[in-house]
Design a protein around this motif. Structure first.
Motif, PDB file in Angstrom:
ATOM      1  N   TYR A  33       0.839  -1.198   0.000  1.00 34.15           N
ATOM      2  CA  TYR A  33       0.000   0.000   0.000  1.00 34.15           C
ATOM      3  C   TYR A  33       0.873   1.247   0.000  1.00 34.15           C
ATOM      4  N   ASN A  34       0.246   2.379  -0.277  1.00 39.09           N
ATOM      5  CA  ASN A  34       0.921   3.668  -0.235  1.00 39.09           C
ATOM      6  C   ASN A  34       0.671   4.291   1.138  1.00 39.09           C
ATOM      7  N   SER A  71       1.114   7.085   2.155  1.00 39.47           N
ATOM      8  CA  SER A  71       0.656   8.470   2.087  1.00 39.47           C
ATOM      9  C   SER A  71      -0.867   8.561   1.996  1.00 39.47           C
ATOM     10  N   GLU A  72      -1.528   7.425   1.826  1.00 34.62           N
ATOM     11  CA  GLU A  72      -2.984   7.412   1.734  1.00 34.62           C
ATOM     12  C   GLU A  72      -3.577   7.083   3.105  1.00 34.62           C
ATOM     13  N   ALA A  73      -4.284   8.049   3.670  1.00 34.23           N
ATOM     14  CA  ALA A  73      -4.859   7.878   5.010  1.00 34.23           C
ATOM     15  C   ALA A  73      -5.812   6.686   5.065  1.00 34.23           C
ATOM     16  N   ASN A  74      -6.573   6.461   3.989  1.00 36.31           N
ATOM     17  CA  ASN A  74      -7.499   5.331   3.967  1.00 36.31           C
ATOM     18  C   ASN A  74      -6.758   4.005   4.092  1.00 36.31           C
ATOM     19  N   SER A  75      -5.600   3.904   3.456  1.00 42.08           N
ATOM     20  CA  SER A  75      -4.821   2.664   3.509  1.00 42.08           C
ATOM     21  C   SER A  75      -4.198   2.462   4.882  1.00 42.08           C
ATOM     22  N   SER A 130       5.417  -0.783   1.818  1.00 36.44           N
ATOM     23  CA  SER A 130       4.876   0.507   1.423  1.00 36.44           C
ATOM     24  C   SER A 130       5.537   0.969   0.132  1.00 36.44           C
ATOM     25  N   THR A 169       4.815   5.157  -5.510  1.00 33.01           N
ATOM     26  CA  THR A 169       4.260   5.391  -6.842  1.00 33.01           C
ATOM     27  C   THR A 169       3.845   4.068  -7.474  1.00 33.01           C
ATOM     28  N   ASP A 191      -6.411   0.811  -1.909  1.00 33.30           N
ATOM     29  CA  ASP A 191      -5.330   1.772  -2.079  1.00 33.30           C
ATOM     30  C   ASP A 191      -5.298   2.250  -3.525  1.00 33.30           C
ATOM     31  N   ASN A 192      -5.469   3.550  -3.725  1.00 30.07           N
ATOM     32  CA  ASN A 192      -5.547   4.106  -5.077  1.00 30.07           C
ATOM     33  C   ASN A 192      -4.281   3.870  -5.887  1.00 30.07           C
ATOM     34  N   THR A 193      -3.130   4.011  -5.269  1.00 32.55           N
ATOM     35  CA  THR A 193      -1.864   3.818  -5.970  1.00 32.55           C
ATOM     36  C   THR A 193      -1.726   2.373  -6.454  1.00 32.55           C
TER      37      THR A 193
END
Length: 188
Positions: free
Chosen positions: A33-34, A36-40, A62, A65, A89-91
């Protein structure tokens, strides 16, 4: 006062329980996961707590990109997890093939929190059925368009659980799916 809507968070605890049912002897689950993504970050924290009573460790990698996904997945697989899990995770979802192919090559079950991606090669998903939350969001939008202030419309949390199992992947992995999951599962 100018915001209303529907929020939906994936059913992480249920996902961990489904992974435990699919891979009952699992001792380690890997995730990428990234950070930097609060949801993740929230999803990973919830997963760790849910796995602890099951005696399962969550192994994390982690990435920053989409270009890091394939290498990060290889690093994760080298740690010998019993299954892989990807939350919303969007990334990672933008470069999901960088997880799917290595998981398939390593013959590892991959479970997602996004049912719409299961057809691409994951074993399954425990996620959100967007129909109900979409209908509710539409009703809220109609109220605002009719002149009601968003301040008078509370934000709602709707997360209708949806399980999807990819039978073809299960066969390739030599896994038998518990009947209780098959009864609840929808097709990818």
């Amino acid at each position: 006062p100018l915001v209303t809507g529907v929020e939906s968070f994936p059913p992480i605890e249920e996902t961990m329980n489904v992974i435990h049912q699919l891979v009952p002897n699992a001792k380690t689950i890997g995730t990428i996961y990234n950070a930097s993504e609060a949801n993740s970050i929230k999803a990973v924290q919830i997963a760790k707590k849910a796995l602890e009573p099951l005696g399962i460790t969550l192994e994390e990698v982690s990435v920053a990109t989409t270009g890091d996904i394939a290498i990060g997945t290889q690093a994760l697989i080298s740690r010998k997890p019993d299954a892989l899990w990807v939350t919303g995770d969007n990334t990672v979802l933008q470069a999901l093939e960088g997880v799917i192919r290595p998981a398939q090559d390593a013959k590892l079950p991959l479970i997602l929190n996004d049912p719409e991606f299961v057809e691409r090669g994951a074993l399954g998903a425990v996620g959100i059925g967007w129909h109900t939350s979409g209908l509710e969001a539409g009703k809220m939008a109609a109220r605002v368009l009719r002149g009601e202030s968003p301040a008078n419309i509370p934000i709602k949390s709707i997360a209708e659980r949806r399980i999807v199992i990819n039978q073809d992947v299960a066969k390739k992995l030599g896994l038998s799916i518990p009947a209780s999951l098959l009864q609840e599962a929808t097709k990818p």
